[in-house]
Write a protein that holds these residues in place. Structure first.
Motif, PDB file in Angstrom:
ATOM      1  N   MET A   1       0.852  -1.179   0.000  1.00 45.87           N
ATOM      2  CA  MET A   1       0.000   0.000   0.000  1.00 45.87           C
ATOM      3  C   MET A   1       0.895   1.238   0.000  1.00 45.87           C
ATOM      4  SD  MET A   1      -3.206   0.988   2.509  1.00 45.87           S
ATOM      5  CE  MET A   1      -3.491  -0.682   2.941  1.00 45.87           C
ATOM      6  N   GLN A   2       0.498   2.226  -0.742  1.00 47.62           N
ATOM      7  CA  GLN A   2       1.273   3.452  -0.832  1.00 47.62           C
ATOM      8  C   GLN A   2       0.990   4.353   0.369  1.00 47.62           C
ATOM      9  OE1 GLN A   2       0.468   5.165  -4.645  1.00 47.62           O
ATOM     10  NE2 GLN A   2       1.281   3.418  -5.751  1.00 47.62           N
ATOM     11  N   ARG A   3       1.862   5.318   0.586  1.00 50.89           N
ATOM     12  CA  ARG A   3       1.754   6.206   1.736  1.00 50.89           C
ATOM     13  C   ARG A   3       0.419   6.943   1.798  1.00 50.89           C
ATOM     14  NH1 ARG A   3       5.704  10.928   1.978  1.00 50.89           N
ATOM     15  NH2 ARG A   3       4.077  12.316   2.613  1.00 50.89           N
ATOM     16  N   LYS A   4      -0.025   7.494   0.670  1.00 49.10           N
ATOM     17  CA  LYS A   4      -1.312   8.203   0.669  1.00 49.10           C
ATOM     18  C   LYS A   4      -2.465   7.243   0.925  1.00 49.10           C
ATOM     19  CE  LYS A   4      -0.268  12.357  -1.872  1.00 49.10           C
ATOM     20  NZ  LYS A   4      -0.521  13.200  -3.025  1.00 49.10           N
ATOM     21  N   ASP A   5      -2.314   6.004   0.457  1.00 45.29           N
ATOM     22  CA  ASP A   5      -3.342   4.999   0.716  1.00 45.29           C
ATOM     23  C   ASP A   5      -3.451   4.751   2.224  1.00 45.29           C
ATOM     24  OD1 ASP A   5      -3.135   4.918  -2.040  1.00 45.29           O
ATOM     25  OD2 ASP A   5      -2.968   2.751  -2.161  1.00 45.29           O
ATOM     26  N   ASP A   6      -2.302   4.580   2.875  1.00 41.20           N
ATOM     27  CA  ASP A   6      -2.284   4.383   4.333  1.00 41.20           C
ATOM     28  C   ASP A   6      -2.924   5.567   5.053  1.00 41.20           C
ATOM     29  OD1 ASP A   6      -0.944   1.940   4.188  1.00 41.20           O
ATOM     30  OD2 ASP A   6       1.030   2.875   4.406  1.00 41.20           O
ATOM     31  N   ALA A   7      -2.527   6.761   4.660  1.00 43.09           N
ATOM     32  CA  ALA A   7      -3.048   7.976   5.292  1.00 43.09           C
ATOM     33  C   ALA A   7      -4.554   8.100   5.074  1.00 43.09           C
ATOM     34  CB  ALA A   7      -2.326   9.205   4.753  1.00 43.09           C
ATOM     35  N   ALA A   8      -5.008   7.800   3.875  1.00 40.28           N
ATOM     36  CA  ALA A   8      -6.437   7.888   3.575  1.00 40.28           C
ATOM     37  C   ALA A   8      -7.223   6.881   4.403  1.00 40.28           C
ATOM     38  CB  ALA A   8      -6.688   7.668   2.083  1.00 40.28           C
ATOM     39  N   LEU A   9      -6.726   5.646   4.488  1.00 47.97           N
ATOM     40  CA  LEU A   9      -7.417   4.621   5.253  1.00 47.97           C
ATOM     41  C   LEU A   9      -7.514   5.009   6.725  1.00 47.97           C
ATOM     42  CD1 LEU A   9      -8.795   1.875   5.287  1.00 47.97           C
ATOM     43  CD2 LEU A   9      -6.530   0.830   5.589  1.00 47.97           C
ATOM     44  N   GLU A  10      -6.439   5.501   7.300  1.00 43.43           N
ATOM     45  CA  GLU A  10      -6.460   5.920   8.701  1.00 43.43           C
ATOM     46  C   GLU A  10      -7.388   7.117   8.910  1.00 43.43           C
ATOM     47  OE1 GLU A  10      -5.335   4.297  11.397  1.00 43.43           O
ATOM     48  OE2 GLU A  10      -4.979   2.790   9.853  1.00 43.43           O
ATOM     49  N   PHE A  11      -7.379   8.057   7.969  1.00 40.63           N
ATOM     50  CA  PHE A  11      -8.272   9.211   8.069  1.00 40.63           C
ATOM     51  C   PHE A  11      -9.728   8.765   8.019  1.00 40.63           C
ATOM     52  CE2 PHE A  11     -10.910  12.451   5.999  1.00 40.63           C
ATOM     53  CZ  PHE A  11     -10.833  13.447   6.955  1.00 40.63           C
ATOM     54  N   ILE A  12     -10.052   7.895   7.063  1.00 41.39           N
ATOM     55  CA  ILE A  12     -11.430   7.407   6.923  1.00 41.39           C
ATOM     56  C   ILE A  12     -11.860   6.677   8.200  1.00 41.39           C
ATOM     57  CG2 ILE A  12     -12.926   5.788   5.678  1.00 41.39           C
ATOM     58  CD1 ILE A  12     -11.086   6.414   3.172  1.00 41.39           C
ATOM     59  N   ARG A  13     -10.990   5.809   8.695  1.00 43.53           N
ATOM     60  CA  ARG A  13     -11.290   5.052   9.917  1.00 43.53           C
ATOM     61  C   ARG A  13     -11.573   6.001  11.090  1.00 43.53           C
ATOM     62  NH1 ARG A  13      -7.113   1.583  10.043  1.00 43.53           N
ATOM     63  NH2 ARG A  13      -8.290  -0.217   9.343  1.00 43.53           N
ATOM     64  N   THR A  41      -9.471   9.760  -6.250  1.00 47.14           N
ATOM     65  CA  THR A  41     -10.275   8.665  -6.797  1.00 47.14           C
ATOM     66  C   THR A  41      -9.413   7.433  -7.008  1.00 47.14           C
ATOM     67  OG1 THR A  41     -11.839  10.201  -7.831  1.00 47.14           O
ATOM     68  CG2 THR A  41     -11.761   7.957  -8.721  1.00 47.14           C
ATOM     69  N   ARG A  42      -8.184   7.614  -7.494  1.00 46.64           N
ATOM     70  CA  ARG A  42      -7.258   6.489  -7.655  1.00 46.64           C
ATOM     71  C   ARG A  42      -6.943   5.842  -6.302  1.00 46.64           C
ATOM     72  NH1 ARG A  42      -5.129   9.887 -11.661  1.00 46.64           N
ATOM     73  NH2 ARG A  42      -3.601  10.762 -10.216  1.00 46.64           N
ATOM     74  N   VAL A  43      -6.723   6.666  -5.296  1.00 48.32           N
ATOM     75  CA  VAL A  43      -6.442   6.153  -3.950  1.00 48.32           C
ATOM     76  C   VAL A  43      -7.636   5.332  -3.445  1.00 48.32           C
ATOM     77  CG1 VAL A  43      -6.106   6.822  -1.531  1.00 48.32           C
ATOM     78  CG2 VAL A  43      -4.789   7.965  -3.317  1.00 48.32           C
ATOM     79  N   ILE A  44      -8.821   5.889  -3.552  1.00 45.50           N
ATOM     80  CA  ILE A  44     -10.038   5.204  -3.091  1.00 45.50           C
ATOM     81  C   ILE A  44     -10.248   3.906  -3.871  1.00 45.50           C
ATOM     82  CG2 ILE A  44     -12.558   5.373  -2.939  1.00 45.50           C
ATOM     83  CD1 ILE A  44     -11.028   7.040  -0.829  1.00 45.50           C
ATOM     84  N   ASN A  45     -10.036   3.957  -5.177  1.00 48.78           N
ATOM     85  CA  ASN A  45     -10.202   2.754  -5.994  1.00 48.78           C
ATOM     86  C   ASN A  45      -9.193   1.668  -5.632  1.00 48.78           C
ATOM     87  OD1 ASN A  45     -12.412   3.766  -7.348  1.00 48.78           O
ATOM     88  ND2 ASN A  45     -11.214   4.497  -9.094  1.00 48.78           N
ATOM     89  N   ARG A  46      -7.939   2.055  -5.305  1.00 51.09           N
ATOM     90  CA  ARG A  46      -6.940   1.074  -4.868  1.00 51.09           C
ATOM     91  C   ARG A  46      -7.359   0.435  -3.553  1.00 51.09           C
ATOM     92  NH1 ARG A  46      -2.895   4.700  -6.806  1.00 51.09           N
ATOM     93  NH2 ARG A  46      -2.693   5.593  -4.724  1.00 51.09           N
ATOM     94  N   LEU A  47      -7.825   1.249  -2.611  1.00 53.21           N
ATOM     95  CA  LEU A  47      -8.267   0.717  -1.326  1.00 53.21           C
ATOM     96  C   LEU A  47      -9.437  -0.251  -1.507  1.00 53.21           C
ATOM     97  CD1 LEU A  47      -8.059   3.921   0.897  1.00 53.21           C
ATOM     98  CD2 LEU A  47      -6.555   1.921   1.003  1.00 53.21           C
TER      99      LEU A  47
END
Length: 70
Positions: A1-13, A41-47
């Motif tokens: 998982m990429q850094r922004k993906d990690d950050a986005a997931l933690e933010f959403i959680r 959108t790319r980040v959300i789609n990857r997650l």
């Protein structure tokens, strides 16, 4: 998982935990420092592809976190 993906997931959680509903794309975009809707959108789609989240395309605030904390 990429850094922004990690950050986005933690933010959403955290956002869902605090407010009881999901953030919108702009809120996620601002939280992780993404500069475009296409980028977030790319980040959300990857997650979603990694089954970390689920969402209903076209429905606002429909993101649900699927994974447990590692």
């Amino acid at each position: 998982m990429q850094r922004k993906d990690d950050a986005a997931l933690e933010f959403i959680r955290g956002y869902i935990s605090e407010r009881g509903y999901a953030p919108n794309f702009v809120e996620i975009m601002e939280a992780v420092g993404e500069t475009s809707k296409a980028g977030i959108t790319r980040v959300i789609n990857r997650l979603a592809a990694e089954q970390k989240i689920s969402r209903v395309p076209g429905v606002a605030r429909s993101i649900t976190v699927l994974d447990s904390r590692d």
